[in-house]
Design a protein around this motif. Structure first.
Motif, PDB file in Angstrom:
ATOM      1  N   GLN A 100       0.840  -1.192   0.000  1.00 50.02           N
ATOM      2  CA  GLN A 100       0.000   0.000   0.000  1.00 50.02           C
ATOM      3  C   GLN A 100       0.876   1.243   0.000  1.00 50.02           C
ATOM      4  N   ASP A 101       0.569   2.163  -0.913  1.00 49.60           N
ATOM      5  CA  ASP A 101       1.342   3.397  -1.042  1.00 49.60           C
ATOM      6  C   ASP A 101       0.640   4.486  -0.243  1.00 49.60           C
ATOM      7  N   CYS A 102       1.257   4.907   0.847  1.00 52.55           N
ATOM      8  CA  CYS A 102       0.655   5.943   1.689  1.00 52.55           C
ATOM      9  C   CYS A 102       0.902   7.320   1.086  1.00 52.55           C
ATOM     10  N   PRO A 103      -0.068   8.216   1.191  1.00 53.78           N
ATOM     11  CA  PRO A 103       0.164   9.585   0.734  1.00 53.78           C
ATOM     12  C   PRO A 103       1.230  10.247   1.579  1.00 53.78           C
ATOM     13  N   LYS A 104       1.749  11.362   1.098  1.00 55.73           N
ATOM     14  CA  LYS A 104       2.789  12.082   1.820  1.00 55.73           C
ATOM     15  C   LYS A 104       2.322  12.394   3.239  1.00 55.73           C
ATOM     16  N   GLN A 105       3.107  11.990   4.214  1.00 62.19           N
ATOM     17  CA  GLN A 105       2.723  12.227   5.593  1.00 62.19           C
ATOM     18  C   GLN A 105       3.949  12.639   6.402  1.00 62.19           C
ATOM     19  N   THR A 106       3.761  13.538   7.318  1.00 63.53           N
ATOM     20  CA  THR A 106       4.845  14.002   8.158  1.00 63.53           C
ATOM     21  C   THR A 106       4.853  13.224   9.465  1.00 63.53           C
ATOM     22  N   TRP A 107       5.970  13.301  10.150  1.00 63.83           N
ATOM     23  CA  TRP A 107       6.088  12.576  11.406  1.00 63.83           C
ATOM     24  C   TRP A 107       5.332  13.299  12.509  1.00 63.83           C
ATOM     25  N   CYS A 108       4.684  12.529  13.365  1.00 63.32           N
ATOM     26  CA  CYS A 108       4.057  13.080  14.561  1.00 63.32           C
ATOM     27  C   CYS A 108       4.030  11.987  15.617  1.00 63.32           C
ATOM     28  N   PRO A 109       3.919  12.346  16.900  1.00 63.34           N
ATOM     29  CA  PRO A 109       3.907  11.329  17.958  1.00 63.34           C
ATOM     30  C   PRO A 109       2.766  10.338  17.765  1.00 63.34           C
ATOM     31  N   GLU A 110       2.948   9.138  18.298  1.00 67.25           N
ATOM     32  CA  GLU A 110       1.959   8.076  18.139  1.00 67.25           C
ATOM     33  C   GLU A 110       0.579   8.494  18.644  1.00 67.25           C
ATOM     34  N   GLU A 111       0.536   9.256  19.732  1.00 69.76           N
ATOM     35  CA  GLU A 111      -0.763   9.638  20.294  1.00 69.76           C
ATOM     36  C   GLU A 111      -1.523  10.632  19.419  1.00 69.76           C
ATOM     37  N   ASP A 112      -0.831  11.253  18.456  1.00 67.70           N
ATOM     38  CA  ASP A 112      -1.489  12.217  17.565  1.00 67.70           C
ATOM     39  C   ASP A 112      -1.792  11.630  16.193  1.00 67.70           C
ATOM     40  N   ARG A 113      -1.551  10.331  16.013  1.00 67.24           N
ATOM     41  CA  ARG A 113      -1.764   9.704  14.704  1.00 67.24           C
ATOM     42  C   ARG A 113      -3.166   9.115  14.586  1.00 67.24           C
ATOM     43  N   VAL A 114      -3.776   9.339  13.425  1.00 67.69           N
ATOM     44  CA  VAL A 114      -5.082   8.760  13.113  1.00 67.69           C
ATOM     45  C   VAL A 114      -4.865   7.796  11.943  1.00 67.69           C
ATOM     46  N   TYR A 115      -4.947   6.480  12.205  1.00 61.97           N
ATOM     47  CA  TYR A 115      -4.653   5.472  11.192  1.00 61.97           C
ATOM     48  C   TYR A 115      -5.886   5.160  10.346  1.00 61.97           C
ATOM     49  N   ASP A 116      -5.632   4.624   9.157  1.00 60.34           N
ATOM     50  CA  ASP A 116      -6.725   4.168   8.302  1.00 60.34           C
ATOM     51  C   ASP A 116      -7.238   2.823   8.811  1.00 60.34           C
ATOM     52  N   SER A 117      -8.219   2.268   8.101  1.00 60.16           N
ATOM     53  CA  SER A 117      -8.868   1.031   8.564  1.00 60.16           C
ATOM     54  C   SER A 117      -7.903  -0.147   8.616  1.00 60.16           C
ATOM     55  N   LYS A 118      -6.825  -0.118   7.834  1.00 62.67           N
ATOM     56  CA  LYS A 118      -5.867  -1.219   7.817  1.00 62.67           C
ATOM     57  C   LYS A 118      -4.700  -0.989   8.774  1.00 62.67           C
ATOM     58  N   LYS A 119      -4.708   0.131   9.486  1.00 61.72           N
ATOM     59  CA  LYS A 119      -3.644   0.464  10.433  1.00 61.72           C
ATOM     60  C   LYS A 119      -2.297   0.624   9.727  1.00 61.72           C
ATOM     61  N   CYS A 120      -2.334   1.094   8.476  1.00 60.00           N
ATOM     62  CA  CYS A 120      -1.108   1.277   7.708  1.00 60.00           C
ATOM     63  C   CYS A 120      -0.742   2.756   7.624  1.00 60.00           C
ATOM     64  N   CYS A 121      -1.534   3.537   6.903  1.00 60.93           N
ATOM     65  CA  CYS A 121      -1.263   4.963   6.726  1.00 60.93           C
ATOM     66  C   CYS A 121      -1.935   5.763   7.843  1.00 60.93           C
ATOM     67  N   TYR A 122      -1.394   6.927   8.104  1.00 64.90           N
ATOM     68  CA  TYR A 122      -1.975   7.757   9.158  1.00 64.90           C
ATOM     69  C   TYR A 122      -1.922   9.225   8.785  1.00 64.90           C
ATOM     70  N   THR A 123      -2.768  10.007   9.422  1.00 64.33           N
ATOM     71  CA  THR A 123      -2.713  11.464   9.364  1.00 64.33           C
ATOM     72  C   THR A 123      -2.498  11.961  10.786  1.00 64.33           C
TER      73      THR A 123
END
Length: 217
Positions: free
Chosen positions: A97-120
């Motif tokens: 799966q190719d994730c869109p461009k995403q910047t680093w952020c702490p784990e507690e601030d990440r919102v993952y997709d349904s597959k727990k792969c990509c995050y915003t």
């Protein structure tokens, strides 16, 4: 003793007792193997009398983690949420799966997709419109341009290249843009076209990293 006309099988040969009291033996005829369709494979085995090798067709499968998957089936890698597999008649093919461009952020601030792969990242960094008077070659016009506003959490993380802790220097910056065109009004009633870059999305980017952005024309 065999009587004339009597048949029997011996050592993979079919023999007949002839009317002239002789033995006529021929190699036993074995059935031909079936022709399998696409998506099937031929399975061969010895017949009970061990003379002939016969076979049958069965659906091809992909064996993964001791599980057989049918042709056309798709399944996820339990060890990596960003990888899935599709089963073909030639075997299984991995799909990353190719994730869109995403910047680093702490784990507690990440919102993952349904597959727990990509995050915003949860942040109030966003694009906001503001009115700007553009002046160019003696012509001008008031245009609503987008800019990036909002705060980004500053964090400290370990830099494996420098072997030390470094500041993230996160800042709300342009992530994507598109070129738009405006018509500037000139003295005397004439107009000229003016092309500018309009921000469409923003993200918390590392301002410590050098980036090159094309100039507005």
């Amino acid at each position: 003793k065999k009587s004339p006309g009597e048949e029997w099988t011996a050592n993979c040969y079919t023999c007949t007792c002839t009317d002239t009291n002789t033995v006529d033996c021929n190699l036993k005829k074995c059935p031909s193997a079936p022709t399998c369709k696409t998506g099937e494979r031929l399975v061969k085995f010895q017949n009970n009398d061990t003379c002939c090798e016969i076979g049958y067709c069965e659906p091809r499968t992909c064996l993964f983690n001791s599980i057989d998957y049918e042709i056309g089936a798709s399944f996820d890698d339990p060890n990596n949420p960003c990888i899935s597999y599709s089963c073909y008649d030639t075997g299984f093919v991995p799909i990353v799966q190719d994730c869109p461009k995403q910047t680093w952020c702490p784990e507690e601030d990440r919102v993952y997709d349904s597959k727990k792969c990509c995050y915003t990242c949860k942040t109030n960094c966003r694009s906001s419109l503001m009115n700007v008077t553009v002046k160019y070659s003696g012509c001008q016009k008031r245009i609503a341009m987008a800019r990036c506003v909002g705060e980004c959490k500053k964090t400290v993380r370990y830099n494996y290249s420098l072997f030390q802790l470094t500041n993230s220097c996160l800042c709300c910056r342009e992530d994507n843009y598109e070129f738009r065109e405006a018509i500037l009004n000139c003295p005397g009633g004439s107009t000229i076209p003016y092309r500018y870059r309009h921000v469409t999305s923003c993200s918390c980017s590392d301002i410590c990293q050098r980036s090159v952005t094309p100039a507005i024309s």
